[in-house]
Design an enzyme around this catalytic site. Sequence first.
Site, PDB file in Angstrom:
ATOM      1  N   ASP A 338       0.911  -1.207   0.057  1.00 10.38           N
ATOM      2  CA  ASP A 338       0.024  -0.108   0.008  1.00 10.38           C
ATOM      3  C   ASP A 338       0.955   1.116  -0.025  1.00 10.38           C
ATOM      4  O   ASP A 338       1.936   1.114   0.587  1.00 10.38           O
ATOM      5  CB  ASP A 338      -0.903  -0.109   1.448  1.00 10.38           C
ATOM      6  CG  ASP A 338      -2.116   0.941   1.293  1.00 10.38           C
ATOM      7  OD1 ASP A 338      -2.784   0.847   0.447  1.00 10.38           O
ATOM      8  OD2 ASP A 338      -1.816   1.973   2.250  1.00 10.38           O
ATOM      9  N   GLU A 369       1.439   0.020  -4.907  1.00  7.47           N
ATOM     10  CA  GLU A 369       0.920   1.391  -5.300  1.00  7.47           C
ATOM     11  C   GLU A 369       2.130   2.258  -5.569  1.00  7.47           C
ATOM     12  O   GLU A 369       2.667   2.820  -4.705  1.00  7.47           O
ATOM     13  CB  GLU A 369      -0.031   2.098  -4.637  1.00  7.47           C
ATOM     14  CG  GLU A 369      -1.220   1.215  -4.538  1.00  7.47           C
ATOM     15  CD  GLU A 369      -2.361   1.909  -3.491  1.00  7.47           C
ATOM     16  OE1 GLU A 369      -3.645   2.057  -3.653  1.00  7.47           O
ATOM     17  OE2 GLU A 369      -1.773   2.264  -2.207  1.00  7.47           O
TER      18      GLU A 369
END
Length: 655
Positions: A338, A369
């Site tokens: 993340d 990400e």
Amino acid sequence: MEITTPQTLKKLFESEAFELEYTYDGPLGAVYTHEGTTLQLWAPTAQAVSVRLYAAGDGGFVQQELPMQQGRRGVWSLYLPGERHGQYYTYLVTVNGSTVETADPYAKAAGLNGVRSMIVDLPSTNPRGWEKDCRPNIPEHKRVVWEASVRDFSADPSSGVRLSWRGKYLAFTQENTTLAFDGVHPTCLAYLKRLGVTYVQLMPFYDFGSVDESKNLAGQYNWGYDPINYNLPEGSYSTDPRRGEVRINEVKQMIAALHSAGIGVVMDVVYNHMYRWENVFNNCVPYYYFRQNPDGTPSNGSGCGNEVATERSMVRRYVIDSLVYWAQEYHLDGFRFDLMGLYDADTMNAARAALDKLPGGREILMYGEPWQGGASTLKKTAADKMHLRCLSNRIGVFCDATRDAIKGSCFEGRDPGYVNGYTEKSWDIGSSVAAWCRSDTLLPKSPNQIVSYVSAHDNFTLWDKLVLTHTPVDEKPDYDTMHPEVLAQNRMAAGIYLTCKGMPFMQAGEEFGRSKWGEENSYKSHISINRMEWARADRFHSLVDYYRGLIGLRAAFPRLGDMSRESAEAIEFFCTERPLVGWQLAAKPEDNTPWQALAVYYNPENKPHEVKLPAGKWKLLCDGVSSSLWRGADLLCSGRVSLQPVSVTIFGRMD
Ligand code: CA
């Protein structure tokens, strides 16, 4: 150490002297044997540390309070003789004259809500046959990731999962489940086996803080991007969050069940921030684990109030230790990071190297990400999309350029992409096909660094996005009707990213028109918004079959999922009239495939188009309606062929 302010702490923690004196590479946390357990805590700024022992993970009284001994490099330790499995403990850490009681940052087990850590005999948590469990061997070209939340997967009363396992880890272990027990329509694990995806990516299942494990779960929901204990599983997904060993055992059962089905398990990890500023890190070494603004206050590159300082040596060590622990102890097959843009690239590469050293470790997936959630104070090279060249070519990134080119901006709900009205995007579609290896915007080293996708847990579901762009501005979107035009767009979106280079990824249920009825960010919405509606999987079964056919077709032509740069360069684009995109890719002589080459065409317009196939005899493998023609009889064609409106059409060369 003298009394210090956040600003002086920043200076101290960023100094070379601190790094040299306090970087420690010995064991931390509880080192367990049957004969005794050593507890070790890194707390270089503490004046005193002691251990409190408890019989249970919640309630009851302190059994004992024992001082820890300060050793070298800021490490405090205590030996507890005797069998200690199931012993709960906390630390009392005194810094600057104030004392806090805290869980162990290195805890591998904990009681209710993760407040007290637990000493655990890990082998005793293994389900039967665990020693034989291993990562399934999934060739690179067969990688397809399906992203689900443990809770969403089976919470639906129609999931066919027994009541006590719904929304739990154990739901993944129930075989042959069917829709509302109808005995016909597969759900959950049985459904996954049929669909053909090869990895399940699970949204956070480390211990997170936003769901109260002591309370009824019916009125609570959270995705769980709010870590409190990084090295142990979330309790609310277990059948008994009070006993620390239960959740560990049940996660292992879940992973073993997926492995038995040939499916790898990817864990969503959130080392970039913690739930609250009051947390196990700050309790032990205030401010050390977090990036700070020049005035010493916590910086907020995550948008969640704090950001973890991966560049500091004991933080980097922590992240890498944690990944290696999960990979080894839980046999995980990959990690999804993340807000990976908040990690420094050196930490990511060091993590890659550490995983590579494990048996079969080079096959463990790493991707994330490549962006941040706010203004970060990271000064080193970030692991973001601007720095793919600085990352290992086996660290991938979610490709927002591919995502948005295919179906439009994820933030502007009504902004269309290539399949739903903005056909000028054809240039970006070509770039997406080659995983951006042939453009000068992203500069990946190879397709291996690109995750090709159109939907994930964030933002609109693909179906909702397509319905939204299909609905006139003055009308209310209808997310439940199976609009034929939207279905065609959905099939086309899938047909594009499943023929792109890079690793395909999808949100669970994308393949059955999953809807959150226009909810853009459902991270704490009711379970009825978030859960997978298994009746919808039946209603949209033709769409599910379209995905299934494409996944099978991709697997049957290895060069499509070949992650080498050379294979991206081998794609030969046709001079088609705009906005069509067409290309071919030859098989390699050694490939085990029925076709010498694939020819692929995308027609985003609401009318048919004719194209001329390259020389040779071609079999129609997939058109705008069926993606399983390749399984049928060899009806050959050549010369001019027609493409259906809003379609992906795929041919395989037979001569
Ligand atoms: Ca929890």
